[in-house]
Scaffold this motif. Sequence first.
Motif, PDB file in Angstrom:
ATOM      1  N   ASP A  61     103.562  37.777  56.322  1.00  0.00           N
ATOM      2  CA  ASP A  61     104.631  37.318  55.437  1.00  0.00           C
ATOM      3  C   ASP A  61     104.656  35.801  55.292  1.00  0.00           C
ATOM      4  N   GLN A  62     103.906  35.091  56.155  1.00  0.00           N
ATOM      5  CA  GLN A  62     103.850  33.632  56.067  1.00  0.00           C
ATOM      6  C   GLN A  62     102.722  33.155  55.150  1.00  0.00           C
ATOM      7  N   LYS A 104     103.715  49.559  57.305  1.00  0.00           N
ATOM      8  CA  LYS A 104     103.460  48.416  56.421  1.00  0.00           C
ATOM      9  C   LYS A 104     102.432  48.788  55.345  1.00  0.00           C
ATOM     10  N   ARG A 141      96.325  37.466  52.422  1.00  0.00           N
ATOM     11  CA  ARG A 141      97.347  38.479  52.728  1.00  0.00           C
ATOM     12  C   ARG A 141      96.725  39.877  52.703  1.00  0.00           C
TER      13      ARG A 141
END
Length: 752
Positions: free
Chosen positions: A596-597, A622, A604
Amino acid sequence: MTDERYEIRGKIGQGGVGAVYRAYDTQLRREVAIKRVLTEGGYEDAETATKNLLKEATALSSVQHPHICTVYDAGMDKEGPYVVMELINGKTLDEMVERGTLTYEDFREVAIQSQEAMIAAQDLDLVHRDLKPSNVMVCWLPSGRFQVKLVDFGLAKFSAQPSLQTIDHGDAVFGSIFFMAPEQFERTPLDRRTDMYSLGAMYYFALAGTYPFNGDTAPQVMASHLQNTVQPLHEVRPDLPKWLCDWVMWHISRNMDDRPESARVALEKFISDEASAKNEGAASPAPSSGPQLVIPQTSTQAATVAAGTRLETGTAPQPITPPAGGRSITASHSVRPAAAGGNPLTGATAIQPASAAKPTTHSHPVTSTATAASQTTPAAAPQAAKGSFFSKMSNTTKIVLASVIGAAIIIFGILIISRLSANNETEVFNKLVKQIEDPTAKDIPTSEEELDILLKSLADLKNKDRHAVLLRLQVAKAVDNSFNPDRKILSYATTDAISDTTRENLFQILSRRQNTDVISDLLAYAADHVDQGSSRVAIEAAAKNPKDDDFRSYLNILRISENSQVTKTAEKALQSVISNSYNKTTLTDQLLSTVDQILDESKRLSVIRLLGATGTERARRKIETSLKSDEDGLRIAAAAGYADWPNDQPFDALITAIESEQVPQVRRSMFNSAFELLTADHSHGSSSEAELKWMTISSIAQTDSDKLRIISHLVNANAPYSTKTLEAFTNDRHSETVKDRALRALDKIKNR
């Protein structure tokens, strides 16, 4: 039958287990090639020879491609089994290299055509296992273009799963050792990446004119393959684009996972890298002013590649041109290789010690002092002047002059000592290099001074003993505890004074020495030089010993790097750590806290793929969310993550996603992941559960290519569920190609 239809017109060639003849097909009125098995030698009986020959015919008849030799017929007659093949008039690739290494333009054609041929073969799970220049024919079309054809699939076989290297009854490995992959010597399972290695070795040979892995004996050649001691191609052919040299070297990586996974992947990268180079304005080798018209006369004898043979060539790159009277379409250029030589330690031209010169004395008989004074000769005059000059010198001047002379003597002495020291270093260097002639040598005691000499010699990129030096460094063991060889090699590898090539060589040596003490330093270097090529090699070296403690370092490199190759290498390292870890929950937490960073989409997606390898519940949730995302790329990444799942748990979720997916590219990625799950090396449940899964994936397969992949796997698996699933492909809902393949597969299972 051959007597009635085929007229034998002469022998073309003969190998270890077969002979090939030129013949004429009287029915179709064309020339053909007929291959027969030599039953004495190579096989213990005619039955085995027949089986292998017909296996070759079956393999080749399944591949219809313009760059693969076509099989017309096969059968038995009074002389035994035979295969009728396309007769190819041309030269083998090694014959072409005899007259000169390939130019960029011609190599481009050879690479693309051979990769296209292997794509067709690999789509049928066919592994050639004996690719070498003598099995590549170059022939000319009427248009003037040349065409590449792969021949002799005599060692190939269908194998959806890795297969073991064929050996004969004498335990001798078939094929040319100069082009065989390391796993073929190690008797480990082979797959399509084995062929990619052989292709790479063949490409290197075509561009360099020498074998990438060489030696004076068979064991030395094998050791060269196993230790991956190869001079980078861009050093041998600096006239070629760097991306092209890297692409060739990619094929001959020591580890199978580091090579192109298929010919399709390799060809896509070739085209992509070439386009990128053009877009970036990289200069391509300039063609000559016009096409060449005539091939110089060369021997029809193919280059010998038997063990112990060393091919030496200084021939400049030459264009592939058609026989006399033909017109060549491709234009090429020639580059003369630079002269090489010099001292192996310094790179400078060796200076031979001069012989001590004896001063010439001129004696003049002197009868009396008066006579000497009155009859001053040209030689005596300076003497008189000299005596007069020194007699008039002041003491201070004499002291200064004496000091100068003394300094000169000291300097001369230092030079003499330096020369003796250099000679001594050369002797030590030669001794160290000679120690590696034994390919089984390891843990050779080495002093710190000897290690310094070896490292120092690498400064000369043209050093003809470079391969031996790297081998010697790999097996160096400290004679005592006064120094750590790995630390010393690492220290030298991370200095700014050396070239990137030398640095990468030393990182590779460290990875083979497998000392875990230097991993943290390698990763620190990789993070500090994160966008350089040497960073990628440092990561690869560290990843040879994957540990949980290094996971965050790899993840950090993936996060901060802007170099796609470095990022990809970091991802592979992270996969290795996950695969070897017993605490995947902790690794999952680190991935989830990072994903998420990350703002960069490609990174990603890399993290999401990595989550799949953990197989944890949090990772599954996820990925499940990503699989339902509106972003195409995110759904593709989620499918890729599920492909690495340690069991079949995600299969149903993938099938559901496939059935509702509207984007063809995403659907294909999902289908591939489902297929990989079912063919992975893990439990697929009971026989009835496995059958249900195969029936399900068969029902949603849309393209003939996907259906043929399933059929190929089922016939090789020969599992209880194979027959029922194959029967589903024999109805009229499928194409004639699919139905025919399924029926042949059922016959094969029935006859086993």
